[in-house]
Design a protein around this motif. Sequence first.
Motif, PDB file in Angstrom:
ATOM      1  N   LEU A  66       0.803  -1.221   0.000  1.00 31.81           N
ATOM      2  CA  LEU A  66       0.000   0.000   0.000  1.00 31.81           C
ATOM      3  C   LEU A  66       0.836   1.269   0.000  1.00 31.81           C
ATOM      4  O   LEU A  66       0.341   2.339  -0.381  1.00 31.81           O
ATOM      5  N   GLY A  67       2.098   1.184   0.387  1.00 33.78           N
ATOM      6  CA  GLY A  67       2.954   2.362   0.390  1.00 33.78           C
ATOM      7  C   GLY A  67       3.027   3.051  -0.968  1.00 33.78           C
ATOM      8  O   GLY A  67       2.866   4.274  -1.062  1.00 33.78           O
ATOM      9  N   PRO A  68       3.266   2.304  -2.059  1.00 33.14           N
ATOM     10  CA  PRO A  68       3.283   2.939  -3.375  1.00 33.14           C
ATOM     11  C   PRO A  68       1.946   3.559  -3.773  1.00 33.14           C
ATOM     12  O   PRO A  68       1.913   4.539  -4.520  1.00 33.14           O
ATOM     13  N   VAL A  69       0.845   2.998  -3.281  1.00 34.38           N
ATOM     14  CA  VAL A  69      -0.473   3.586  -3.547  1.00 34.38           C
ATOM     15  C   VAL A  69      -0.577   4.948  -2.866  1.00 34.38           C
ATOM     16  O   VAL A  69      -1.041   5.930  -3.471  1.00 34.38           O
ATOM     17  N   VAL A  70      -0.122   5.023  -1.626  1.00 35.78           N
ATOM     18  CA  VAL A  70      -0.134   6.298  -0.904  1.00 35.78           C
ATOM     19  C   VAL A  70       0.771   7.305  -1.601  1.00 35.78           C
ATOM     20  O   VAL A  70       0.407   8.486  -1.756  1.00 35.78           O
ATOM     21  N   ALA A  71       1.934   6.864  -2.049  1.00 37.30           N
ATOM     22  CA  ALA A  71       2.866   7.766  -2.725  1.00 37.30           C
ATOM     23  C   ALA A  71       2.254   8.343  -3.996  1.00 37.30           C
ATOM     24  O   ALA A  71       2.498   9.504  -4.349  1.00 37.30           O
ATOM     25  N   ALA A  72       1.446   7.553  -4.679  1.00 38.27           N
ATOM     26  CA  ALA A  72       0.856   7.987  -5.941  1.00 38.27           C
ATOM     27  C   ALA A  72      -0.423   8.797  -5.760  1.00 38.27           C
ATOM     28  O   ALA A  72      -0.690   9.720  -6.535  1.00 38.27           O
ATOM     29  N   LEU A  73      -1.216   8.475  -4.738  1.00 42.12           N
ATOM     30  CA  LEU A  73      -2.560   9.054  -4.617  1.00 42.12           C
ATOM     31  C   LEU A  73      -2.782   9.854  -3.345  1.00 42.12           C
ATOM     32  O   LEU A  73      -3.819  10.512  -3.214  1.00 42.12           O
ATOM     33  N   GLY A  74      -1.851   9.780  -2.396  1.00 39.52           N
ATOM     34  CA  GLY A  74      -2.094  10.435  -1.117  1.00 39.52           C
ATOM     35  C   GLY A  74      -2.822   9.507  -0.161  1.00 39.52           C
ATOM     36  O   GLY A  74      -3.090   8.343  -0.468  1.00 39.52           O
ATOM     37  N   ARG A  75      -3.162  10.021   0.998  1.00 39.03           N
ATOM     38  CA  ARG A  75      -3.752   9.170   2.042  1.00 39.03           C
ATOM     39  C   ARG A  75      -5.240   8.931   1.859  1.00 39.03           C
ATOM     40  O   ARG A  75      -5.780   7.950   2.383  1.00 39.03           O
ATOM     41  N   ASP A  76      -5.938   9.787   1.142  1.00 39.07           N
ATOM     42  CA  ASP A  76      -7.368   9.594   0.882  1.00 39.07           C
ATOM     43  C   ASP A  76      -7.543   9.158  -0.559  1.00 39.07           C
ATOM     44  O   ASP A  76      -7.278   9.924  -1.492  1.00 39.07           O
ATOM     45  N   ILE A  77      -8.016   7.925  -0.749  1.00 38.27           N
ATOM     46  CA  ILE A  77      -8.098   7.376  -2.098  1.00 38.27           C
ATOM     47  C   ILE A  77      -9.507   6.854  -2.381  1.00 38.27           C
ATOM     48  O   ILE A  77     -10.198   6.368  -1.479  1.00 38.27           O
ATOM     49  N   PRO A  78      -9.976   6.941  -3.621  1.00 41.30           N
ATOM     50  CA  PRO A  78     -11.231   6.295  -3.977  1.00 41.30           C
ATOM     51  C   PRO A  78     -10.992   4.812  -4.211  1.00 41.30           C
ATOM     52  O   PRO A  78      -9.918   4.411  -4.705  1.00 41.30           O
ATOM     53  N   ALA A  79     -11.962   3.982  -3.853  1.00 45.50           N
ATOM     54  CA  ALA A  79     -11.820   2.542  -4.044  1.00 45.50           C
ATOM     55  C   ALA A  79     -13.195   1.912  -4.193  1.00 45.50           C
ATOM     56  O   ALA A  79     -14.139   2.294  -3.489  1.00 45.50           O
ATOM     57  N   PRO A  80     -13.349   0.947  -5.087  1.00 43.31           N
ATOM     58  CA  PRO A  80     -14.621   0.235  -5.218  1.00 43.31           C
ATOM     59  C   PRO A  80     -14.894  -0.621  -3.989  1.00 43.31           C
ATOM     60  O   PRO A  80     -13.970  -1.191  -3.396  1.00 43.31           O
ATOM     61  N   SER A  81     -16.163  -0.724  -3.639  1.00 44.49           N
ATOM     62  CA  SER A  81     -16.544  -1.515  -2.469  1.00 44.49           C
ATOM     63  C   SER A  81     -17.885  -2.198  -2.726  1.00 44.49           C
ATOM     64  O   SER A  81     -18.748  -1.663  -3.431  1.00 44.49           O
ATOM     65  N   MET A  82     -18.051  -3.385  -2.148  1.00 47.32           N
ATOM     66  CA  MET A  82     -19.337  -4.087  -2.219  1.00 47.32           C
ATOM     67  C   MET A  82     -19.328  -5.172  -1.145  1.00 47.32           C
ATOM     68  O   MET A  82     -18.837  -6.270  -1.356  1.00 47.32           O
ATOM     69  N   HIS A  83     -19.841  -4.831   0.046  1.00 45.47           N
ATOM     70  CA  HIS A  83     -19.880  -5.826   1.122  1.00 45.47           C
ATOM     71  C   HIS A  83     -20.894  -5.415   2.179  1.00 45.47           C
ATOM     72  O   HIS A  83     -21.243  -4.241   2.314  1.00 45.47           O
ATOM     73  N   ALA A  84     -21.353  -6.420   2.925  1.00 47.73           N
ATOM     74  CA  ALA A  84     -22.214  -6.186   4.086  1.00 47.73           C
ATOM     75  C   ALA A  84     -21.583  -6.756   5.345  1.00 47.73           C
ATOM     76  O   ALA A  84     -21.748  -6.206   6.430  1.00 47.73           O
ATOM     77  N   ASP A  85     -20.863  -7.881   5.215  1.00 49.42           N
ATOM     78  CA  ASP A  85     -20.114  -8.427   6.342  1.00 49.42           C
ATOM     79  C   ASP A  85     -18.843  -7.597   6.523  1.00 49.42           C
ATOM     80  O   ASP A  85     -18.384  -6.941   5.579  1.00 49.42           O
ATOM     81  N   ALA A  86     -18.265  -7.630   7.713  1.00 49.84           N
ATOM     82  CA  ALA A  86     -17.100  -6.770   7.955  1.00 49.84           C
ATOM     83  C   ALA A  86     -16.224  -7.333   9.067  1.00 49.84           C
ATOM     84  O   ALA A  86     -16.711  -7.996   9.991  1.00 49.84           O
ATOM     85  N   VAL A  87     -14.949  -7.042   8.964  1.00 48.69           N
ATOM     86  CA  VAL A  87     -14.009  -7.329  10.053  1.00 48.69           C
ATOM     87  C   VAL A  87     -14.322  -6.372  11.201  1.00 48.69           C
ATOM     88  O   VAL A  87     -14.361  -5.158  11.013  1.00 48.69           O
ATOM     89  N   THR A  88     -14.565  -6.919  12.374  1.00 50.37           N
ATOM     90  CA  THR A  88     -14.880  -6.081  13.537  1.00 50.37           C
ATOM     91  C   THR A  88     -13.762  -6.078  14.582  1.00 50.37           C
ATOM     92  O   THR A  88     -13.794  -5.253  15.493  1.00 50.37           O
ATOM     93  N   ALA A  89     -12.812  -6.977  14.462  1.00 53.22           N
ATOM     94  CA  ALA A  89     -11.643  -6.972  15.347  1.00 53.22           C
ATOM     95  C   ALA A  89     -10.474  -7.561  14.576  1.00 53.22           C
ATOM     96  O   ALA A  89     -10.594  -8.643  13.985  1.00 53.22           O
ATOM     97  N   LEU A  90      -9.362  -6.847  14.560  1.00 54.10           N
ATOM     98  CA  LEU A  90      -8.183  -7.333  13.871  1.00 54.10           C
ATOM     99  C   LEU A  90      -7.447  -8.370  14.714  1.00 54.10           C
ATOM    100  O   LEU A  90      -7.544  -8.368  15.956  1.00 54.10           O
ATOM    101  N   PRO A  91      -6.689  -9.253  14.076  1.00 55.15           N
ATOM    102  CA  PRO A  91      -5.815 -10.140  14.849  1.00 55.15           C
ATOM    103  C   PRO A  91      -4.836  -9.320  15.693  1.00 55.15           C
ATOM    104  O   PRO A  91      -4.452  -8.201  15.316  1.00 55.15           O
ATOM    105  N   ALA A  92      -4.444  -9.860  16.822  1.00 59.93           N
ATOM    106  CA  ALA A  92      -3.552  -9.135  17.732  1.00 59.93           C
ATOM    107  C   ALA A  92      -2.239  -8.758  17.059  1.00 59.93           C
ATOM    108  O   ALA A  92      -1.646  -7.716  17.371  1.00 59.93           O
ATOM    109  N   GLU A  93      -1.778  -9.556  16.108  1.00 60.41           N
ATOM    110  CA  GLU A  93      -0.501  -9.319  15.433  1.00 60.41           C
ATOM    111  C   GLU A  93      -0.615  -8.360  14.250  1.00 60.41           C
ATOM    112  O   GLU A  93       0.388  -8.003  13.637  1.00 60.41           O
TER     113      GLU A  93
END
Length: 251
Positions: free
Chosen positions: A141-168
């Motif tokens: 993702l670093g090169p994406v940030v370098a090219a587009l900045g921190r706020d980027i448009p992205a396609p999305s299509m979901h209803a389920d979601a990650v609600t807690a990340l793994p500890a690592e």
Amino acid sequence: MSENSNPIAAATDSGPAITVVQHQESVPLGLLTDALAGARLHIVRPDAGEPLPGAEGLEALIVLGGSMAAHDEQDHPWLAAERDLLSAAVQHGVPTLAVCLGAQQLAMARGGQVEKSAPTGPEQGVIEVRMRPDAVTDPVLGPVVAALGRDIPAPSMHADAVTALPAEATWLASSQQYPFQAFRVGSAVGVQFHPEAGEDVIRRWAENRGLDVEEVTAGYRPNAEALTTLVTELGAAFLAQIADRSRLAVR
């Protein structure tokens, strides 16, 4: 399915070998096919009864999205084996890109949590994803940030979601509606959004769900250049991660 029987794999005979786990016909590798030009792409379809590979011999792995829920093992028993594959890929240091359902599977495989039909509702169309500070140095993702900045448009299509990340995990991106849009676990990066989905694919998904197609696809044309940059930079960075691992392996 042998690599020679795969029309995408047959089109290339050099470059890294990337195993692509595709869950259904309507959710293909899409725009990432061109972004990964030069790689040998081997499509595996567990939904069609094809066995998942072991992680030990993989050069790289991509796990795509799908309309099934990560918890729906009764109808899709291969989901548990896929989580085992993702966890083993992390343990073996295999460069891995997990998209939407794939990202949810990665989170669950490493001890995170996923909620079916999350209470904030479905996230559809082109959304704004905000990259967090750690994304700047992420190998993919670093090169994406370098090219587009921190706020980027992205396609999305979901209803389920990650609600807690793994500890690592390292938390890499969020959106206004859902906090965990991207994260890294060792050699694997998970993205809830769909960098691979062009307007034609999102249009079909919207039609299949009975959504307002024009509303869902309205963000494509105004963001066409940035969306192309997103998938191009992400694909190139993923190939670079694979190449870096290969160079380390021969030292």
